[in-house]
Design a protein around this motif. Structure first.
Motif, PDB file in Angstrom:
ATOM      1  N   ASP A   1       0.833  -1.197   0.000  1.00 44.89           N
ATOM      2  CA  ASP A   1       0.000   0.000   0.000  1.00 44.89           C
ATOM      3  C   ASP A   1       0.873   1.255   0.000  1.00 44.89           C
ATOM      4  OD1 ASP A   1      -2.349  -1.483   0.058  1.00 44.89           O
ATOM      5  OD2 ASP A   1      -2.410  -1.527   2.257  1.00 44.89           O
ATOM      6  N   PRO A   2       0.374   2.362  -0.555  1.00 41.63           N
ATOM      7  CA  PRO A   2       1.161   3.604  -0.545  1.00 41.63           C
ATOM      8  C   PRO A   2       1.314   4.146   0.869  1.00 41.63           C
ATOM      9  CG  PRO A   2      -1.056   4.032  -1.347  1.00 41.63           C
ATOM     10  CD  PRO A   2      -0.926   2.533  -1.228  1.00 41.63           C
ATOM     11  N   LEU A   3       2.397   4.888   1.073  1.00 39.97           N
ATOM     12  CA  LEU A   3       2.654   5.555   2.340  1.00 39.97           C
ATOM     13  C   LEU A   3       2.574   7.069   2.139  1.00 39.97           C
ATOM     14  CD1 LEU A   3       5.750   3.500   3.567  1.00 39.97           C
ATOM     15  CD2 LEU A   3       3.373   3.227   4.286  1.00 39.97           C
ATOM     16  N   PRO A   4       2.210   7.807   3.182  1.00 43.95           N
ATOM     17  CA  PRO A   4       2.139   9.269   3.034  1.00 43.95           C
ATOM     18  C   PRO A   4       3.525   9.882   2.847  1.00 43.95           C
ATOM     19  CG  PRO A   4       1.805   8.619   5.323  1.00 43.95           C
ATOM     20  CD  PRO A   4       1.821   7.352   4.527  1.00 43.95           C
ATOM     21  N   THR A   5       3.596  10.916   2.038  1.00 41.82           N
ATOM     22  CA  THR A   5       4.825  11.690   1.858  1.00 41.82           C
ATOM     23  C   THR A   5       4.483  13.165   1.975  1.00 41.82           C
ATOM     24  OG1 THR A   5       4.525  11.707  -0.549  1.00 41.82           O
ATOM     25  CG2 THR A   5       5.977  10.018   0.355  1.00 41.82           C
ATOM     26  N   PRO A   6       5.436  14.000   2.362  1.00 38.99           N
ATOM     27  CA  PRO A   6       5.147  15.430   2.504  1.00 38.99           C
ATOM     28  C   PRO A   6       4.812  16.055   1.156  1.00 38.99           C
ATOM     29  CG  PRO A   6       7.500  14.990   2.730  1.00 38.99           C
ATOM     30  CD  PRO A   6       6.822  13.669   2.741  1.00 38.99           C
ATOM     31  N   ALA A   7       3.893  17.000   1.168  1.00 43.96           N
ATOM     32  CA  ALA A   7       3.531  17.711  -0.058  1.00 43.96           C
ATOM     33  C   ALA A   7       4.683  18.629  -0.460  1.00 43.96           C
ATOM     34  CB  ALA A   7       2.266  18.530   0.171  1.00 43.96           C
ATOM     35  N   PRO A   8       4.900  18.822  -1.769  1.00 41.58           N
ATOM     36  CA  PRO A   8       5.944  19.759  -2.207  1.00 41.58           C
ATOM     37  C   PRO A   8       5.708  21.150  -1.638  1.00 41.58           C
ATOM     38  CG  PRO A   8       5.105  18.470  -4.055  1.00 41.58           C
ATOM     39  CD  PRO A   8       4.200  18.198  -2.892  1.00 41.58           C
ATOM     40  N   LEU A   9       6.796  21.844  -1.348  1.00 43.82           N
ATOM     41  CA  LEU A   9       6.680  23.198  -0.806  1.00 43.82           C
ATOM     42  C   LEU A   9       6.154  24.161  -1.869  1.00 43.82           C
ATOM     43  CD1 LEU A   9      10.071  23.434   1.116  1.00 43.82           C
ATOM     44  CD2 LEU A   9       7.826  22.907   2.069  1.00 43.82           C
ATOM     45  N   ASP A  10       5.413  25.170  -1.415  1.00 43.16           N
ATOM     46  CA  ASP A  10       5.004  26.256  -2.311  1.00 43.16           C
ATOM     47  C   ASP A  10       6.200  27.172  -2.546  1.00 43.16           C
ATOM     48  OD1 ASP A  10       2.358  25.386  -2.474  1.00 43.16           O
ATOM     49  OD2 ASP A  10       1.781  26.499  -0.665  1.00 43.16           O
ATOM     50  N   TRP A  11       6.406  27.560  -3.799  1.00 44.34           N
ATOM     51  CA  TRP A  11       7.532  28.436  -4.152  1.00 44.34           C
ATOM     52  C   TRP A  11       7.013  29.764  -4.710  1.00 44.34           C
ATOM     53  CZ3 TRP A  11      12.432  26.208  -6.906  1.00 44.34           C
ATOM     54  CH2 TRP A  11      13.031  25.234  -6.098  1.00 44.34           C
ATOM     55  N   ASN A  12       7.693  30.828  -4.337  1.00 44.62           N
ATOM     56  CA  ASN A  12       7.533  32.089  -5.053  1.00 44.62           C
ATOM     57  C   ASN A  12       8.429  32.042  -6.282  1.00 44.62           C
ATOM     58  OD1 ASN A  12       5.747  33.197  -3.205  1.00 44.62           O
ATOM     59  ND2 ASN A  12       7.380  34.087  -1.954  1.00 44.62           N
ATOM     60  N   ARG A  13       7.829  32.080  -7.455  1.00 43.56           N
ATOM     61  CA  ARG A  13       8.578  31.947  -8.713  1.00 43.56           C
ATOM     62  C   ARG A  13       8.544  33.281  -9.448  1.00 43.56           C
ATOM     63  NH1 ARG A  13       9.063  26.370  -9.634  1.00 43.56           N
ATOM     64  NH2 ARG A  13       7.658  25.098  -8.370  1.00 43.56           N
ATOM     65  N   GLY A  14       9.664  34.020  -9.375  1.00 42.54           N
ATOM     66  CA  GLY A  14       9.711  35.310 -10.036  1.00 42.54           C
ATOM     67  C   GLY A  14       8.628  36.228  -9.509  1.00 42.54           C
ATOM     68  N   ASP A  15       7.776  36.694 -10.407  1.00 41.93           N
ATOM     69  CA  ASP A  15       6.690  37.603 -10.011  1.00 41.93           C
ATOM     70  C   ASP A  15       5.448  36.871  -9.531  1.00 41.93           C
ATOM     71  OD1 ASP A  15       8.190  39.839 -10.643  1.00 41.93           O
ATOM     72  OD2 ASP A  15       7.520  39.855 -12.739  1.00 41.93           O
ATOM     73  N   GLU A  16       5.461  35.540  -9.576  1.00 39.89           N
ATOM     74  CA  GLU A  16       4.323  34.745  -9.094  1.00 39.89           C
ATOM     75  C   GLU A  16       4.526  34.471  -7.605  1.00 39.89           C
ATOM     76  OE1 GLU A  16       2.239  30.352  -9.766  1.00 39.89           O
ATOM     77  OE2 GLU A  16       3.855  31.026 -11.086  1.00 39.89           O
ATOM     78  N   THR A  17       3.944  35.281  -6.773  1.00 41.50           N
ATOM     79  CA  THR A  17       4.158  35.195  -5.326  1.00 41.50           C
ATOM     80  C   THR A  17       2.924  34.595  -4.664  1.00 41.50           C
ATOM     81  OG1 THR A  17       3.426  37.480  -5.137  1.00 41.50           O
ATOM     82  CG2 THR A  17       5.798  37.096  -5.251  1.00 41.50           C
ATOM     83  N   ILE A  18       3.024  33.333  -4.313  1.00 35.39           N
ATOM     84  CA  ILE A  18       1.908  32.639  -3.671  1.00 35.39           C
ATOM     85  C   ILE A  18       2.201  32.369  -2.190  1.00 35.39           C
ATOM     86  CG2 ILE A  18       1.188  31.556  -5.830  1.00 35.39           C
ATOM     87  CD1 ILE A  18       2.528  28.994  -4.894  1.00 35.39           C
ATOM     88  N   ARG A  19       3.441  32.598  -1.775  1.00 31.92           N
ATOM     89  CA  ARG A  19       3.807  32.333  -0.376  1.00 31.92           C
ATOM     90  C   ARG A  19       4.055  33.676   0.315  1.00 31.92           C
ATOM     91  NH1 ARG A  19       8.565  31.722   2.047  1.00 31.92           N
ATOM     92  NH2 ARG A  19       9.732  31.594   0.091  1.00 31.92           N
ATOM     93  N   ILE A  20       3.053  34.139   1.070  1.00 29.35           N
ATOM     94  CA  ILE A  20       3.106  35.428   1.758  1.00 29.35           C
ATOM     95  C   ILE A  20       2.988  35.187   3.260  1.00 29.35           C
ATOM     96  CG2 ILE A  20       2.090  37.744   1.943  1.00 29.35           C
ATOM     97  CD1 ILE A  20       3.183  37.078  -0.840  1.00 29.35           C
ATOM     98  N   ASN A  21       3.850  35.827   4.032  1.00 28.67           N
ATOM     99  CA  ASN A  21       3.851  35.693   5.495  1.00 28.67           C
ATOM    100  C   ASN A  21       4.025  34.241   5.937  1.00 28.67           C
ATOM    101  OD1 ASN A  21       3.408  38.465   5.715  1.00 28.67           O
ATOM    102  ND2 ASN A  21       1.169  38.222   5.754  1.00 28.67           N
ATOM    103  N   ARG A  22       4.712  33.455   5.122  1.00 26.45           N
ATOM    104  CA  ARG A  22       4.949  32.040   5.457  1.00 26.45           C
ATOM    105  C   ARG A  22       6.419  31.712   5.190  1.00 26.45           C
ATOM    106  NH1 ARG A  22       2.091  28.270   2.094  1.00 26.45           N
ATOM    107  NH2 ARG A  22       1.738  29.895   0.553  1.00 26.45           N
ATOM    108  N   PRO A  23       7.288  31.825   6.184  1.00 21.11           N
ATOM    109  CA  PRO A  23       8.703  31.485   5.973  1.00 21.11           C
ATOM    110  C   PRO A  23       8.855  30.015   5.542  1.00 21.11           C
ATOM    111  CG  PRO A  23       8.399  32.675   8.037  1.00 21.11           C
ATOM    112  CD  PRO A  23       7.031  32.323   7.528  1.00 21.11           C
ATOM    113  N   GLN A  24       9.882  29.767   4.749  1.00 21.62           N
ATOM    114  CA  GLN A  24      10.141  28.415   4.240  1.00 21.62           C
ATOM    115  C   GLN A  24      11.123  27.713   5.167  1.00 21.62           C
ATOM    116  OE1 GLN A  24       8.231  26.812   2.180  1.00 21.62           O
ATOM    117  NE2 GLN A  24       8.942  27.427   0.135  1.00 21.62           N
TER     118      GLN A  24
END
Length: 378
Positions: A146-169
């Motif tokens: 059976d599959p096991l859980p894995t962490p979801a990929p981190l959200d990235w700010n890519r150039g001008d596409e800023t989706i991670r606000i007030n969330r340190p990596q």
């Protein structure tokens, strides 16, 4: 099809085959395997092997006093089987057949028969050896983990596409979670015969050929080979074969979710005193982001992410083999990775060179030796 060049631009090697060169596939293979199932090793110390495996990112699927089975998070078979043995050695790759009918067809072609696997694995197997003497097995109808859980990929700010606000990596410094087995690389003294054997019997097809500088007319010396599932994309290479003075394991590669888990997992391995071989970088053939380590027995293993996927319409690329051509970016290939660092591995390979040059029943001659030495200096 192998003469078509435009399809390679920006994808893998930019140039295709010249007229009369190897087409990279067999016209009528016995079967077409689906993927690698697992890799098999023998080691004297299963406790030490399991400790490294957990630090590298595997999880234990099965263990008794004689055997250790290691898995990734994906559903399916274990990635690695390690059985207790007197010495540490790679005993061979295992491939998945589509079904039992294919397995029986292969058994008939090899003049052997199918055998049941042990209860912890389930299913059936056919065993043989390739022309270089490596044991190869093909399996079908094995148990599915059976599959096991894995962490979801981190959200990235890519150039001008800023989706991670007030969330340190803050990616955790912990073992990189292995998702699955990707590929294995082996060296053979009988490269062309061994290549043709895999294409004919297992239906593998070539993604990229490499040749020594100024020796293209003698044919390739390395091939990156993938499974043929028709229109379904598969890894750029499941198996890679390279010509050399000895028949040996080179490395195996295991997929992790992304660059952050790869890098943080490498930091974890470094903190725990394991031997780093080369990385982090991005390959040319296959494009994957890579990081190479050695386990306590000296076997090289790779974390990778973001590898190329090809369907069966992509023709083989052709390129010269160079050390600098191993990566698009990253540190230069190390002496350890190239196998020329002082130590027992380099000494064994030097002895193998002398033996190979004395023998006639292999493809590694003096001119090939010169070509290989140029690679190490390039």
């Amino acid at each position: 099809m192998h003469g078509h060049r435009d399809a390679h631009t920006g994808i893998h090697s930019e140039h295709g085959a010249l007229p009369g060169e190897h087409p990279g596939r067999h016209p009528n293979p016995v079967i077409k395997v689906l993927d690698l199932a697992w890799l098999e090793f023998e080691k004297p110390d299963l406790i030490r092997a399991e400790a490294f495996a957990h630090a590298f990112g595997f999880r234990t699927a099965y263990r008794d006093q004689h055997e250790l089975q290691l898995r990734g998070a994906r559903a399916g078979a274990p990635c690695v089987r390690i059985r207790r043995g007197a010495v540490s050695r790679f005993t061979g790759p295992v491939f998945h057949a589509a079904d039992l009918t294919d397995l029986e067809r292969l058994a008939t072609a090899l003049d052997t028969r199918t055998f049941p696997l042990q209860e912890s694995l389930g299913g059936w197997t056919v065993g043989t050896t390739d022309p270089s003497g490596l044991r190869v097995r093909v399996v079908a109808e094995t148990h599915r983990l059976d599959p096991l859980p894995t962490p979801a990929p981190l959200d990235w700010n890519r150039g001008d596409e800023t989706i991670r606000i007030n969330r340190p990596q803050r990616p955790p410094r912990e073992p990189a979670p292995i998702q699955r087995l990707g590929h294995v690389v082996v060296q053979t003294t009988r490269y062309r015969e061994t290549l043709d054997w895999y294409l004919q019997h297992l239906g593998l097809i070539v993604s990229d050929f490499l040749y020594y500088d100024r020796q293209r007319e003698r044919g390739p010396v390395m091939s990156f080979i993938r499974c043929d599932q028709g229109s379904i994309p598969t890894d750029h290479h499941t198996l890679a074969l390279t010509l050399g003075p000895s028949n040996r394991y080179v490395h195996s590669a295991f997929q992790v979710p992304d660059l952050d888990t790869l890098a943080a997992g490498g930091a974890y391995l470094h903190d725990h005193g394991y031997h780093h071989s080369w990385g982090i970088g991005r390959h040319v053939q296959g494009s994957q982001i890579f990081d190479y380590w050695r386990d306590p027995d000296g076997f090289m293993v790779e974390h990778f992410s973001d590898g190329d996927l090809f369907d069966n319409t992509e023709a083989p690329g052709w390129a010269p083999m160079t050390a600098s051509g191993l990566a698009q970016w990253g540190p230069p290939a190390t002496a350890d990775f190239l196998g020329v660092a002082p130590g027992r591995h380099a000494a064994a390979e030097l002895g193998a060179m002398v033996s190979a040059l004395r023998e006639e029943d292999n493809e590694f001659d003096l001119r090939r030796l010169v070509g290989l030495m140029k690679v190490a200096r390039s």
